[in-house]
Design a protein around this motif. Structure first.
Motif, mmCIF file in Angstrom:
data_model
loop_
_atom_site.group_PDB
_atom_site.id
_atom_site.type_symbol
_atom_site.label_atom_id
_atom_site.label_comp_id
_atom_site.label_asym_id
_atom_site.label_seq_id
_atom_site.Cartn_x
_atom_site.Cartn_y
_atom_site.Cartn_z
ATOM 1 N N LYS A 134 0.837 -1.219 0.000
ATOM 2 C CA LYS A 134 0.000 0.000 0.000
ATOM 3 C C LYS A 134 0.861 1.255 0.000
ATOM 4 C CE LYS A 134 -1.389 1.539 3.996
ATOM 5 N NZ LYS A 134 -1.330 2.824 4.690
ATOM 6 N N TYR A 175 -0.040 14.397 0.402
ATOM 7 C CA TYR A 175 1.063 15.369 0.371
ATOM 8 C C TYR A 175 2.088 15.065 -0.724
ATOM 9 C CZ TYR A 175 3.166 12.146 3.940
ATOM 10 O OH TYR A 175 3.622 11.075 4.642
ATOM 11 N N ASP A 229 6.884 19.490 8.601
ATOM 12 C CA ASP A 229 7.951 20.491 8.567
ATOM 13 C C ASP A 229 9.180 20.029 7.771
ATOM 14 O OD1 ASP A 229 7.980 18.756 10.991
ATOM 15 O OD2 ASP A 229 9.967 19.628 11.232
ATOM 16 N N GLN A 230 9.479 18.733 7.813
ATOM 17 C CA GLN A 230 10.670 18.256 7.088
ATOM 18 C C GLN A 230 10.441 18.256 5.574
ATOM 19 O OE1 GLN A 230 13.661 17.677 8.816
ATOM 20 N NE2 GLN A 230 12.310 18.605 10.330
ATOM 21 N N SER A 264 12.143 10.655 8.205
ATOM 22 C CA SER A 264 10.744 10.604 7.785
ATOM 23 C C SER A 264 10.607 9.953 6.403
ATOM 24 C CB SER A 264 10.194 12.037 7.744
ATOM 25 O OG SER A 264 9.090 12.112 6.879
ATOM 26 N N VAL A 265 9.729 8.939 6.344
ATOM 27 C CA VAL A 265 9.449 8.267 5.070
ATOM 28 C C VAL A 265 8.836 9.272 4.096
ATOM 29 C CG1 VAL A 265 7.978 6.508 3.989
ATOM 30 C CG2 VAL A 265 9.050 6.041 6.204
ATOM 31 N N GLY A 266 7.805 9.972 4.585
ATOM 32 C CA GLY A 266 7.078 10.887 3.708
ATOM 33 C C GLY A 266 7.967 12.002 3.190
ATOM 34 N N ASP A 286 4.362 0.132 12.280
ATOM 35 C CA ASP A 286 3.136 -0.402 11.679
ATOM 36 C C ASP A 286 2.863 -1.857 12.080
ATOM 37 O OD1 ASP A 286 2.750 2.027 10.485
ATOM 38 O OD2 ASP A 286 3.457 1.415 8.504
ATOM 39 N N ILE A 344 8.196 5.958 17.328
ATOM 40 C CA ILE A 344 7.928 6.677 16.066
ATOM 41 C C ILE A 344 6.639 7.497 16.172
ATOM 42 C CG2 ILE A 344 7.588 6.445 13.560
ATOM 43 C CD1 ILE A 344 10.261 5.299 14.313
ATOM 44 N N ARG A 374 -3.876 -0.185 11.727
ATOM 45 C CA ARG A 374 -3.103 -1.269 12.364
ATOM 46 C C ARG A 374 -3.735 -1.679 13.692
ATOM 47 N NH1 ARG A 374 -1.106 -2.402 7.493
ATOM 48 N NH2 ARG A 374 -0.021 -0.615 6.634
HETATM 49 N N1 EPU Z 1 7.815 13.763 11.273
HETATM 50 C C1 EPU Z 1 8.141 15.058 11.595
HETATM 51 N N2 EPU Z 1 8.163 15.997 10.600
HETATM 52 C C2 EPU Z 1 7.879 15.677 9.314
HETATM 53 C C3 EPU Z 1 7.537 14.357 8.979
HETATM 54 C C4 EPU Z 1 7.511 13.402 9.995
HETATM 55 O O1 EPU Z 1 8.402 15.362 12.752
HETATM 56 O O2 EPU Z 1 7.933 16.581 8.457
HETATM 57 C C5 EPU Z 1 7.795 12.739 12.340
HETATM 58 C C6 EPU Z 1 6.404 12.160 12.512
HETATM 59 O O3 EPU Z 1 5.627 12.944 13.395
HETATM 60 C C7 EPU Z 1 6.693 10.762 13.052
HETATM 61 C C8 EPU Z 1 8.035 10.407 12.379
HETATM 62 O O4 EPU Z 1 8.585 11.629 11.913
HETATM 63 O O5 EPU Z 1 6.921 10.843 14.437
HETATM 64 C C9 EPU Z 1 7.911 9.446 11.224
HETATM 65 O O6 EPU Z 1 6.951 9.921 10.300
HETATM 66 P P1 EPU Z 1 7.026 9.603 8.759
HETATM 67 O O7 EPU Z 1 7.090 10.865 7.992
HETATM 68 O O8 EPU Z 1 8.097 8.575 8.514
HETATM 69 O O9 EPU Z 1 5.602 8.934 8.518
HETATM 70 P P2 EPU Z 1 4.673 9.125 7.272
HETATM 71 O O10 EPU Z 1 5.480 9.236 6.025
HETATM 72 O O11 EPU Z 1 3.650 10.149 7.541
HETATM 73 C C10 EPU Z 1 4.594 6.583 6.696
HETATM 74 C C11 EPU Z 1 3.519 5.559 6.508
HETATM 75 C C12 EPU Z 1 2.905 5.196 7.855
HETATM 76 C C13 EPU Z 1 4.013 4.701 8.769
HETATM 77 C C14 EPU Z 1 5.143 5.736 8.885
HETATM 78 C C15 EPU Z 1 6.342 5.246 9.678
HETATM 79 C C16 EPU Z 1 2.704 6.097 4.301
HETATM 80 C C17 EPU Z 1 1.588 6.603 3.476
HETATM 81 N N3 EPU Z 1 2.503 6.089 5.621
HETATM 82 O O12 EPU Z 1 3.937 7.709 7.263
HETATM 83 O O13 EPU Z 1 2.013 4.138 7.581
HETATM 84 O O14 EPU Z 1 3.484 4.452 10.061
HETATM 85 O O15 EPU Z 1 5.613 6.075 7.560
HETATM 86 O O16 EPU Z 1 6.919 4.128 9.092
HETATM 87 O O17 EPU Z 1 3.721 5.660 3.778
HETATM 88 C C18 EPU Z 1 0.203 2.698 7.980
HETATM 89 O O18 EPU Z 1 0.449 2.142 6.897
HETATM 90 O O19 EPU Z 1 -0.594 2.212 8.836
HETATM 91 C C19 EPU Z 1 0.869 3.963 8.302
HETATM 92 C C20 EPU Z 1 0.409 4.803 9.226
#
Ligand code: EPU
Length: 433
Positions: free
Chosen positions: A22, A97, A126-127, A166-168, A308, A330, A374
């Motif tokens: 996904k 995003y 923010d990142q 951050s993944v995103g 996750d 996380i 989850r």
């Molecule tokens: N964070 C920041 N600033 C940012 C971005 C993230 O402080 O600009 C922090 C977040 O608050 C969090 C940590 O960094 O504490 C990790 O966040 P990340 O950006 O990695 O998460 P995400 O990209 O929003 C993706 C998955 C999530 C998964 C997380 C962690 C997608 C669409 N979503 O989210 O998946 O939990 O990575 O691996 O890829 C799920 O599938 O159930 C799910 C929630």
């Protein structure tokens, strides 16, 4: 409204085929906006999050043709610079995003509704914004929309150090940088399998991205990306969830269409609990016959134990011998399933990022409510190992990320069915993660 009815206590036997990832699909689909020509994407999971992303792409003018259940062809020739990803769609899914990175790369400008309120706690962007600004964009949040505009003719490569892995942000910065002028270097980049999959997809279209899968990614901008064909990797977390399911219910299942390397962080933990696993080229067999042992878990970025998978493995630990400690490092709101597990008799104390689970011999079925994707999976895992009947409400959360979970579990002998209910206690909410 639908609920899942699960009669626990049946050991699982047989095979389960894993769908496409996904979170890789949610990155690769918006990345097709960068291609000149058609992109054929295979192994797309049939889950509602992906359906929403396809709607968003249609909404901004892309032509999306569904060839079969798991294959789409996307032609983004009709997308215009002024296309806006509207609030109603963007709020339904955080991954909207990625439209910001994709539009910035293609048009030098993006207008996307701020990604929706989310139930995993504060998740800032923010990142992402820091990355776009380093590449030469002005970014403002006005009236609920993120407005990003390249200061010059196009974006320019830059060095970006992410404060959190951050993944995103990693994926979004890659998207924005892939057609920028010159070299972009991302330090402290996320290493998750779907970051690598998205980079492989972009490279197959002519991008020049090196180092995905490490914490140092280098992107040399290219002028033009072409269409092509690409198959999405298997879903690591879907596979891990079925591994947790058999650990909870007992029995032996073979999980097909996986990349065993991606599962190592999960396999190692389940072995600590007492499951036995065997690895093949594209499959893994998981067996659980004896009782479960306590284990401690700390969630970490890949290749650490994934956030996750924390709820599903915690569900197994509620009936392990001994006391286990979970540290969620996380997400800051990922224990909301605990109150539901307590309805089934689980003994769990949560204090901030830490949960202490005192294992008991058996859980008993109860009406429970999924509050996120989850968390819902964890309730199913618990219900499969519990005595009696569990009714899980809020299953739309589960269907956001699991393709045919009822059918797949029934095929391996689980007593689970979906049924319609008018129970007013099973109130749905529309938050997404
Ligand atoms: N964070 C920041 N600033 C940012 C971005 C993230 O402080 O600009 C922090 C977040 O608050 C969090 C940590 O960094 O504490 C990790 O966040 P990340 O950006 O990695 O998460 P995400 O990209 O929003 C993706 C998955 C999530 C998964 C997380 C962690 C997608 C669409 N979503 O989210 O998946 O939990 O990575 O691996 O890829 C799920 O599938 O159930 C799910 C929630």
């Amino acid at each position: 409204m639908t609920q899942y009815v699960i009669n626990g206590g049946n050991p699982l036997h047989g095979t389960i085929n894993i769908s496409g990832a996904k979170n890789a699909a949610l990155a690769i689909l918006p990345a097709t906006l960068l291609a000149e020509g058609e992109c054929r994407i295979e192994n797309i999971p049939q889950v509602t999050d992906v359906a929403v992303m396809l709607d968003i792409l249609r909404g901004v003018g892309a032509s999306v043709t569904q060839l079969d259940d798991h294959t789409v062809v996307i032609d983004s020739g009709g997308v215009r610079a002024e296309s806006v990803a509207p609030y109603e769609q963007a709020r339904r899914m955080r991954a909207s995003y990625y439209l910001i990175g994709a539009f910035l790369a293609r048009f030098g400008a993006a207008q996307v509704a701020m990604p929706g309120g989310c139930n995993l706690g504060v998740r800032p962007i923010d990142q992402h914004i820091k990355g776009f600004e380093a590449l030469g964009a002005d970014v403002q949040v006005k009236a609920g929309f993120v407005h990003a505009n390249a200061r010059g003719e196009c974006l320019s490569g830059s060095n970006i150090y992410l404060d959190v892995q951050s993944v995103g942000a990693t994926i979004n910065i890659i998207l924005a940088a892939v057609m920028a002028d010159g070299l972009t270097v991302i330090e402290n980049a996320a290493r998750e399998p779907h970051v690598v999959d998205m980079a492989n997809f972009l490279n197959s279209m002519g991008a020049n991205i090196k180092g995905a899968g490490t914490d140092l990614i280098k992107i040399r901008g290219t002028k033009r990306l072409t269409g092509g064909s690409y198959a999405i990797i298997p879903d690591q977390i879907e596979a891990g969830t079925y591994m947790a399911a058999v650990t909870s219910a007992g029995g032996e299942i073979t999980i097909n269409n996986v990349i065993p390397k991606h599962l190592e962080c999960i396999t190692a933990k389940l072995e600590e609990l007492g499951a036995e696993t065997e690895e093949f080229d594209e499959a893994v067999t998981v067996r659980r016959t004896g009782s479960l042992r306590k284990a401690n878990i700390k969630t970490l970025p890949y290749p650490g134990f994934p956030t996750d998978m924390q709820p599903q493995v915690s569900a197994c630990l509620t009936f392990a011998e001994g006391t286990s400690m979970i540290t969620e490092s996380i997400s800051d709101n990922r224990y909301r399933y605990v109150d539901e597990l307590k309805r089934m008799g689980a003994r769990v104390q949560v204090d901030g990022k830490v949960a202490v689970i005192e294992g008991i011999r058996r859980l008993s079925g109860a009406p429970v409510q999924a509050c996120d994707l989850r968390a819902g999976a964890a309730l199913i895992v618990a219900a499969l190992g519990a005595q009696g009947t569990t009714k899980v409400g809020g299953v739309f959360h589960i269907e956001r990320g699991y393709e045919d979970i009822v059918g797949k579990l029934r095929n391996v002998g689980a007593d689970i069915r979906a049924e319609d209910t008018n129970d007013p206690n099973l109130l749905a909410n529309t938050q997404t993660g």
